[in-house]
Write a protein that holds these residues in place. Structure first.
Motif, PDB file in Angstrom:
ATOM      1  N   TRP A 128       0.878  -1.397   0.613  1.00  0.00           N
ATOM      2  CA  TRP A 128       0.196  -0.118  -0.421  1.00  0.00           C
ATOM      3  C   TRP A 128       0.801   1.655  -0.545  1.00  0.00           C
ATOM      4  O   TRP A 128       2.286   1.135   0.072  1.00  0.00           O
ATOM      5  N   ARG A 171      -3.544   4.501  -1.119  1.00  0.00           N
ATOM      6  CA  ARG A 171      -3.808   3.489  -2.092  1.00  0.00           C
ATOM      7  C   ARG A 171      -3.886   1.996  -2.112  1.00  0.00           C
ATOM      8  O   ARG A 171      -2.506   2.066  -1.437  1.00  0.00           O
ATOM      9  N   THR A 172      -4.195   1.399  -2.027  1.00  0.00           N
ATOM     10  CA  THR A 172      -3.726  -0.040  -2.217  1.00  0.00           C
ATOM     11  C   THR A 172      -2.926  -0.366  -3.774  1.00  0.00           C
ATOM     12  O   THR A 172      -3.232   0.277  -4.360  1.00  0.00           O
ATOM     13  N   LEU A 232      -9.476   1.494   3.207  1.00  0.00           N
ATOM     14  CA  LEU A 232      -9.596   1.214   1.688  1.00  0.00           C
ATOM     15  C   LEU A 232      -9.845  -0.700   1.682  1.00  0.00           C
ATOM     16  O   LEU A 232      -9.928  -1.343   0.517  1.00  0.00           O
ATOM     17  N   ASP A 243     -16.023   6.798  -3.546  1.00  0.00           N
ATOM     18  CA  ASP A 243     -14.875   5.334  -3.253  1.00  0.00           C
ATOM     19  C   ASP A 243     -14.426   5.312  -1.110  1.00  0.00           C
ATOM     20  O   ASP A 243     -14.150   5.354  -0.572  1.00  0.00           O
TER      21      ASP A 243
END
Length: 749
Positions: free
Chosen positions: A500, A508-509, A642, A684
């Motif tokens: 990540w 974010r991954t 996430l 998201d």
């Protein structure tokens, strides 16, 4: 017109030590003055011309001109301490400079037209250290313990008081170590090494010479001899019984003094040189009593250090000018501006210390002077002691007693000189990988297989405007790593399974090809000390990488079922790995060095990301081995979010719309024109700010700092001020020349 003794005496002072042609050490040692061959040379060519930027260690060993003598891991030298009235013999660990033992002899300091201090160099033979001072007191000490084996005062047996500087030569052992040849001014003597008893001694040729004897083979295999300049005579003696075999006048003018050791060449040839108007000569030993003078002139006048031979050429200081000449007496090049310095040859290169304390590395080539590196290594005093190289470490001292150990091992700097055996040819891939692994200490990794490597330095993302900021990089076995800024929250991580990132745009991954790239990016061995990959084939020399000439080793393999090509680049000068690139992989370029125990890492790592070519620069300042910390890879809150389920995501988005509903929509800026056209929206599972170009930036809704919510984005750096119900919204730009400004963004109806 000669000044009475002046620099010459000083010269003498430097010549202080003695040569040792017949007593060779175990290959890489430097057990006495002028090294294992007695001529100022070593065949060791596996070292870097550049060297590391900082010394490995430094310490003061007392005033004087003694050269370091090294056997195994022990270094022995001697210096004078005026306040204590002693000559101190100091034994150090060669790689660390730590003291193993010391032994002191009462002594007077007698500068006599030079800065004073000790004149001789210890000699190490078979685990014993032999050292003599200017007053002719000699001691034999155990190398390991410093224990006194015997002590002898030769002042009453030899007329050392008539010699201007007393004893200036060091003991020269025979090949079997049973005897020591010692020069006492104008007298030569052989001493029993076990007791110090005098076995034989020559006549007294006069007190003028302060030179050192050298061993040599006698004609037609008739045994061993010893050559010396005694008084104003060049003489050769039978080593067994001291009988005089050859003699030739070596007349000096006025108060001139001979200081440089003779240089023995093959075929019964001996080169002799003296400064102060005398000059040099090549003498041919034959059946006659007086050697034949093959040639003589005044174009090589050695003062404080003797000439070094290499492939039918002689390299040495002609007064204060470095000169190369053939053994037939013809000058091939001259180098001015170095002052009164000293020179040593190691393999195909010269180590030169000039009068300013600069260490210069030059090629030992006969056709031209070619300098490879130059840097200041010491200040103060004079530099008449020739540099010593053992196992890639260079030892330099001045007359004030400052001794430094400089790291010139292969890989110690980003771009040194050619690895031995690679000069002039294209090496095999396996040879390159093996040489690099040896240079960086890859074998030490096995001893740290359960430890984590923690590195500290700075991190810079050039194209994104991130200036160098303090960072920590943890490398954990299993290809795990965490690279994090100490402030600001920016990081990259791989816990062995997933990766990540927390970047300016948000958390974010990392998946797909980038995940594979990161998983292998900072594995210590495969990245910094790789083994030769299967299928490595082509090696080409005419390749430029990171502004260096490189050999390129190309290998083909598979990743995720797809064929890939990987290229490793090795500097043609140092042999060290300077970079790597491949299909779907980040390109890495390495510069400089950071030593962590036995491991050598690059000091600067530049990564060009595989996906967008973005440039990341890591500069490493320090590192250590630590116990792995399991909690290190606990994902932060932004990362855990996430991995929410679809149901959790919908619930979080509903909560954000309820909280910021009135603030969502398009806004215009009436005060700061460049900030107009932004929108705030939920997507998201995050509250995001979108700029007119379509770039969006995450707003950290859980990090309320003084009523402002941080916006993770570059550019611009903004913070959002809003009431919980979204009725009041303000963007806070980065401070500029006019200071901090707050811009109101009224909602567009």
């Amino acid at each position: 017109m000669n000044l009475p003794f002046a620099p010459l005496v000083a010269a003498t002072a430097l010549l202080l030590a003695s040569s040792i042609a017949g007593a060779r050490s175990s290959g890489v040692d430097w057990p006495c003055y002028r090294g294992p061959h007695g001529n100022g040379t070593s065949e060791d060519d596996a070292w870097s011309s550049e060297g590391a930027e900082e010394p490995l260690w430094r310490r003061n060993v007392g005033k004087g001109y003694s050269s370091p003598s090294i056997a195994g891991q022990r270094l022995v030298t001697v210096g004078h301490f005026s306040d204590d009235g002693v000559d101190r013999i100091t034994c150090l660990y060669a790689r660390t400079g730590d003291e193993a033992w010391r032994f002191e002899i009462e002594a007077r300091d007698e500068p006599m037209f030079h800065g004073g201090g000790t004149l001789t160099t210890p000699t190490i033979v078979g685990g014993t250290v032999y050292c003599i001072n200017r007053h002719a007191t000699m001691v034999a000490l155990g190398l390991e313990s410093g224990e006194v084996l015997w002590r002898r005062d030769y002042g009453a047996e030899f007329p050392v008081g008539r010699a201007f500087h007393g004893v200036s030569a060091s003991p020269v052992p025979t090949a079997d170590g049973s005897r020591l040849v010692q020069q006492f001014g104008g007298t030569l003597a052989a001493l029993d090494a076990a007791s110090g008893d005098v076995v034989w001694q020559s006549e007294d040729f006069g007190p003028v010479s302060q030179s050192n004897p050298v061993l040599l083979d006698l004609a037609e295999g008739s045994g061993r001899g010893v050559a010396a300049v005694l008084g104003q005579t060049f003489a050769v003696f039978d080593l067994d019984d001291g009988s005089l075999l050859h003699r030739s006048p070596w007349a000096l003018r006025g108060n001139a003094m001979h200081c440089a050791a003779p240089v023995v060449l093959d075929g019964g040839r001996v080169f002799v040189s003296t400064a102060y108007g005398k000059g040099c000569a090549l003498l041919q030993l034959n059946a006659g009593k007086e050697p034949e003078t093959v040639w003589s002139h005044r174009k090589m006048r050695n003062k404080v250090t003797a000439t070094v031979p290499y492939e039918e050429h002689l390299f040495g200081f002609d007064e204060s000018m470095l000169r190369c000449a053939t053994v037939t007496g013809q000058t091939t090049w001259r180098k001015r501006g170095l002052g009164l310095g000293s020179v040593t040859r190691a393999g195909t290169r010269l180590l030169i210390v000039d009068s300013e304390g600069q260490l210069i590395v030059a090629r030992a080539t006969p056709d031209r002077y070619e300098e490879l590196s130059r840097r200041k290594v010491l200040d103060g005093g004079v530099y008449w002691t020739a540099p010593v190289l053992v196992d890639g470490l260079v030892y330099v001292r001045n007359s004030l007693g400052d001794l430094v150990c400089l790291d010139h091992r292969l890989g110690a700097a980003g771009d040194g000189s050619a690895i031995v055996g690679f000069e002039g040819e294209v090496p095999e891939p396996e040879a390159l990988f093996d040489a690099h692994r040896r240079a960086v200490g890859a074998d030490s990794l096995a001893r740290h297989s359960a430890s984590a490597l923690r590195l500290r330095g700075t991190w810079e993302i050039v194209l994104r405007g991130l200036q160098p900021a303090p960072m920590q990089l943890d490398l954990v076995p299993g290809s795990k790593f965490l690279l994090a800024l100490e402030e600001g929250g920016l990081l990259y991580a791989h816990d062995g399974t997933r990766s990540w990132a927390i970047e300016p745009q948000g958390a974010r991954t990392v998946e797909g090809e980038e995940l594979v790239d990161l998983a292998t990016l900072f594995d210590v061995e495969s990245t910094f000390a790789p083994r030769m990959p299967a299928g490595a084939s082509t090696v080409s020399r005419s390749v430029r990488f990171a502004d260096q000439d490189c050999w390129c080793v190309t290998s083909r393999s598979e990743r995720s079922g797809e064929p890939i090509v990987v290229r490793h680049y090795f500097s043609t000068r140092s042999g060290r790995l300077v970079g790597r690139e491949g299909d779907g992989m980040s390109t890495l370029a390495f510069e400089g060095e950071l030593r962590i125990g036995e491991l050598l890492l690059p000091a600067t790592i530049t990564r060009y990301r595989a996906d967008d070519g973005q440039e990341h620069v890591l500069r490493l300042d320090e590192g250590e081995w630590v116990e792995p910390d399991a909690a290190l890879f606990d994902p932060p809150r932004a990362i855990r979010r996430l991995f929410r389920t679809d149901e959790e995501l919908r619930a979080d988005e509903a909560a954000l719309r309820e909280r910021f509903g009135p603030a969502l929509g398009a806004y215009r800026n009436e005060e700061v024109r460049i900030l107009s056209g932004f929108t705030i929206e939920v997507s998201d599972g995050e509250l995001r700010l979108r700029d007119p170009d379509g770039n969006d930036f995450v707003i950290d809704t859980e990090d309320d700092r003084d009523g402002y919510l941080q916006i993770l984005g570059l550019p611009p750096r903004l913070k959002l001020a809003a009431e919980d119900d979204g009725t009041r919204v303000a963007l806070l730009p980065v401070p500029g020349p006019q200071g901090m400004r707050t811009a109101r963004f009224p909602k567009v109806e």
